[in-house]
Motif scaffolding. Structure first.
Motif, PDB file in Angstrom:
ATOM      1  N   ILE A   1       6.308 -15.928  11.910  1.00 25.62           N
ATOM      2  CA  ILE A   1       6.719 -15.216  10.688  1.00 25.62           C
ATOM      3  C   ILE A   1       6.929 -13.765  11.062  1.00 25.62           C
ATOM      4  N   PHE A   2       8.171 -13.333  10.911  1.00 25.55           N
ATOM      5  CA  PHE A   2       8.566 -11.972  11.282  1.00 25.55           C
ATOM      6  C   PHE A   2       8.783 -11.200   9.980  1.00 25.55           C
ATOM      7  N   THR A   3       7.883 -10.257   9.677  1.00 27.28           N
ATOM      8  CA  THR A   3       8.030  -9.527   8.410  1.00 27.28           C
ATOM      9  C   THR A   3       8.817  -8.245   8.616  1.00 27.28           C
ATOM     10  N   THR A   4       9.771  -8.018   7.747  1.00 24.91           N
ATOM     11  CA  THR A   4      10.592  -6.822   7.847  1.00 24.91           C
ATOM     12  C   THR A   4      10.801  -6.259   6.455  1.00 24.91           C
ATOM     13  N   PHE A   5      11.206  -5.013   6.366  1.00 21.31           N
ATOM     14  CA  PHE A   5      11.375  -4.312   5.076  1.00 21.31           C
ATOM     15  C   PHE A   5      10.182  -4.592   4.152  1.00 21.31           C
ATOM     16  N   TRP A   6      10.437  -4.980   2.911  1.00 21.55           N
ATOM     17  CA  TRP A   6       9.364  -5.119   1.910  1.00 21.55           C
ATOM     18  C   TRP A   6       8.377  -6.216   2.289  1.00 21.55           C
ATOM     19  N   GLY A   7       8.812  -7.165   3.115  1.00 22.96           N
ATOM     20  CA  GLY A   7       7.941  -8.258   3.527  1.00 22.96           C
ATOM     21  C   GLY A   7       6.712  -7.766   4.276  1.00 22.96           C
ATOM     22  N   LEU A   8       6.861  -6.612   4.924  1.00 23.35           N
ATOM     23  CA  LEU A   8       5.754  -6.025   5.678  1.00 23.35           C
ATOM     24  C   LEU A   8       4.529  -5.783   4.789  1.00 23.35           C
ATOM     25  N   ASN A   9       4.767  -5.564   3.488  1.00 21.46           N
ATOM     26  CA  ASN A   9       3.635  -5.294   2.584  1.00 21.46           C
ATOM     27  C   ASN A   9       2.620  -6.430   2.532  1.00 21.46           C
ATOM     28  N   ALA A  10       3.077  -7.656   2.827  1.00 19.32           N
ATOM     29  CA  ALA A  10       2.156  -8.793   2.828  1.00 19.32           C
ATOM     30  C   ALA A  10       1.100  -8.660   3.930  1.00 19.32           C
ATOM     31  N   PHE A  11       1.405  -7.846   4.942  1.00 19.58           N
ATOM     32  CA  PHE A  11       0.484  -7.690   6.074  1.00 19.58           C
ATOM     33  C   PHE A  11      -0.324  -6.397   6.001  1.00 19.58           C
ATOM     34  N   ARG A  12      -0.210  -5.653   4.881  1.00 23.36           N
ATOM     35  CA  ARG A  12      -0.993  -4.419   4.780  1.00 23.36           C
ATOM     36  C   ARG A  12      -2.432  -4.741   4.369  1.00 23.36           C
ATOM     37  N   LYS A  13      -3.365  -3.979   4.906  1.00 21.48           N
ATOM     38  CA  LYS A  13      -4.754  -4.073   4.430  1.00 21.48           C
ATOM     39  C   LYS A  13      -4.787  -3.622   2.978  1.00 21.48           C
ATOM     40  N   ASP A  14      -5.737  -4.164   2.191  1.00 22.10           N
ATOM     41  CA  ASP A  14      -5.731  -3.780   0.786  1.00 22.10           C
ATOM     42  C   ASP A  14      -6.521  -2.511   0.489  1.00 22.10           C
ATOM     43  N   GLU A  15      -7.187  -1.968   1.515  1.00 26.72           N
ATOM     44  CA  GLU A  15      -7.830  -0.664   1.274  1.00 26.72           C
ATOM     45  C   GLU A  15      -6.956   0.447   1.858  1.00 26.72           C
ATOM     46  N   HIS A  16      -7.156   1.660   1.364  1.00 27.49           N
ATOM     47  CA  HIS A  16      -6.426   2.807   1.886  1.00 27.49           C
ATOM     48  C   HIS A  16      -6.933   3.135   3.285  1.00 27.49           C
ATOM     49  N   VAL A  17      -6.019   3.299   4.229  1.00 25.54           N
ATOM     50  CA  VAL A  17      -6.402   3.668   5.584  1.00 25.54           C
ATOM     51  C   VAL A  17      -5.890   5.079   5.837  1.00 25.54           C
ATOM     52  N   PRO A  18      -6.798   6.021   6.144  1.00 20.93           N
ATOM     53  CA  PRO A  18      -6.339   7.404   6.320  1.00 20.93           C
ATOM     54  C   PRO A  18      -5.571   7.573   7.633  1.00 20.93           C
ATOM     55  N   VAL A  19      -4.264   7.821   7.517  1.00 17.78           N
ATOM     56  CA  VAL A  19      -3.432   8.103   8.705  1.00 17.78           C
ATOM     57  C   VAL A  19      -2.516   9.271   8.371  1.00 17.78           C
ATOM     58  N   LYS A  20      -2.086   9.965   9.418  1.00 18.57           N
ATOM     59  CA  LYS A  20      -1.195  11.118   9.229  1.00 18.57           C
ATOM     60  C   LYS A  20       0.223  10.635   8.943  1.00 18.57           C
ATOM     61  N   LYS A  21       0.838  11.168   7.875  1.00 23.75           N
ATOM     62  CA  LYS A  21       2.197  10.747   7.536  1.00 23.75           C
ATOM     63  C   LYS A  21       3.002  11.910   6.986  1.00 23.75           C
ATOM     64  N   GLY A  22       4.313  11.806   7.146  1.00 24.41           N
ATOM     65  CA  GLY A  22       5.208  12.743   6.488  1.00 24.41           C
ATOM     66  C   GLY A  22       5.254  12.451   4.992  1.00 24.41           C
ATOM     67  N   LEU A  23       5.942  13.308   4.255  1.00 15.68           N
ATOM     68  CA  LEU A  23       5.965  13.217   2.799  1.00 15.68           C
ATOM     69  C   LEU A  23       6.669  11.951   2.311  1.00 15.68           C
ATOM     70  N   LEU A  24       7.842  11.668   2.872  1.00 17.50           N
ATOM     71  CA  LEU A  24       8.591  10.479   2.453  1.00 17.50           C
ATOM     72  C   LEU A  24       7.797   9.209   2.770  1.00 17.50           C
ATOM     73  N   GLU A  25       7.181   9.194   3.951  1.00 14.44           N
ATOM     74  CA  GLU A  25       6.414   8.027   4.371  1.00 14.44           C
ATOM     75  C   GLU A  25       5.209   7.832   3.444  1.00 14.44           C
ATOM     76  N   LYS A  26       4.574   8.956   3.053  1.00 15.16           N
ATOM     77  CA  LYS A  26       3.472   8.873   2.084  1.00 15.16           C
ATOM     78  C   LYS A  26       3.955   8.269   0.775  1.00 15.16           C
ATOM     79  N   ALA A  27       5.133   8.720   0.327  1.00 13.61           N
ATOM     80  CA  ALA A  27       5.684   8.238  -0.941  1.00 13.61           C
ATOM     81  C   ALA A  27       5.936   6.728  -0.873  1.00 13.61           C
ATOM     82  N   PHE A  28       6.566   6.270   0.221  1.00 13.50           N
ATOM     83  CA  PHE A  28       6.791   4.826   0.382  1.00 13.50           C
ATOM     84  C   PHE A  28       5.455   4.088   0.381  1.00 13.50           C
ATOM     85  N   GLY A  29       4.501   4.608   1.140  1.00 14.38           N
ATOM     86  CA  GLY A  29       3.200   3.960   1.260  1.00 14.38           C
ATOM     87  C   GLY A  29       2.520   3.804  -0.086  1.00 14.38           C
ATOM     88  N   MET A  30       2.671   4.822  -0.946  1.00 17.17           N
ATOM     89  CA  MET A  30       2.011   4.781  -2.252  1.00 17.17           C
ATOM     90  C   MET A  30       2.738   3.867  -3.238  1.00 17.17           C
TER      91      MET A  30
END
Lengths: 158, 158, 158
Positions: free
Chosen positions: C37-66
């Motif tokens: 199973i190769f997850t791409t674009f929005w499909g990647l969200n199925a593989f995210r941990k459900d807790e917030h993980v503190p990582v350094k991100k740019g503003l746009l990336e933060k917005a997508f992440g949220m």
């Protein structure tokens, strides 16, 4: 020579996607492929009879049954649905160009021997009973799909 | 040795799905597959020229032509479109990471010899004329698609 | 005898489509296919941990992440989402029928040796870091996908 196999999982419950599925299926059957359309989740709605069939159901299953479109004539569009105006426009241009509508395409698929399958797991979950489905639909699970798909090479998820 | 074949039906008219289609197609072409992208329904919009082309059309066809996005730069997103802000955000992060935008991916596909096909049935229905499509697009029907797909094994419906 | 191969690109970030992907994947693995199973674009969200993980991100990336759902429990439906009521109804009927929920299906896939892959290009674009993904997910690009897909014949885009 062994026949080529084509399988289509119809997951989506929209008119445009169901049209695509049945146009490809009928094309493949005309080229002498063995074709299976396996409907699952919302795709199952394409195989529902358009009249109400009285069957015993739980509350959630009743709710799903009522909210989901009943049969090929009731399906919406994946884009530009415009509260039902989009499907009317599409059907209107199809008529103008003498293109077959979805119910005709389904009949043609049956005549050409396309295997129409309803996913039993979806039927259980959404509470759809066999007597609510159009005639000529087989019931099967993911194992049957995989059996067909693993012998063919045109395997689409729509 | 015979070349491997990859075919993609691009049905969806969204930027994210078109990007996925062209990234896979360019990848497969780089690995020396013979690749076909067959656009149908809303996917055809990815092959429209972005300027207005004066052609004679019926009223319904004019309506479809006006309501549908004209060319790869106008496509929306399948999720988080936010009235056009989503596509801007995606294009912006793509630029930041030096990723190719859709028009470049289409050009690259042409250079790599990916066969770009517009579905003639869709063109008829939606009233899209050949002169409204970008250069280098062939016109064909479902039979041509099946001919290619039945000889390959990576056959995707996007 | 060589094992049959099945690959699924999970592009969509909706619960119903992710369920379909994992039900097919688990079925294929049970029939002894090698499954990716190769997850791409929005499909990647199925593989995210459900807790917030503190990582350094740019503003746009933060917005997508949220804005994007964090993990399999947060995904919406492609149809009848009703501001989150739809997913609750689906999960409720699944529970009633003792069907496995998405997190269980993902665990089962891992146990059966289904290869779970996150698309590195998507991770770059959306700013998702490896430590934000659930354990047992490999990182790879489109070339790795094509390598697997070109050796199998059940290759689906979901």
């Amino acid at each position: 020579m062994k026949k080529k196999k084509t399988t289509i999982i119809l997951f989506s419950g929209e008119l445009d996607k169901a049209l695509a599925a049945f146009i490809i299926a009928n094309g493949a059957a005309a080229y002498d492929h063995e074709v299976t359309i396996f409907t699952t989740f919302w795709g199952l709605n394409a195989f529902r009879k358009d009249e109400h069939v009285p069957v015993k159901k739980g509350l959630l299953e009743k709710a799903f049954g009522m909210m989901m479109p009943r049969g090929p004539k009731k399906l919406g569009l994946s884009k530009m649905n415009f509260a039902g105006m989009g499907p009317k426009m599409i059907k209107s241009v199809m008529k103008k160009h003498n293109a077959m509508q979805l119910p005709e395409l389904i009949d043609m698929a049956k005549e050409q021997g396309v295997k129409l399958v309803a996913c039993t797991m979806t039927m259980d979950l959404l509470g759809i009973k066999e007597e609510e489905l159009i005639d000529g639909v087989e019931l099967a699970g993911v194992a049957a799909y995989l059996g067909d798909a693993s012998e063919g090479n045109v395997n689409l998820f729509i």
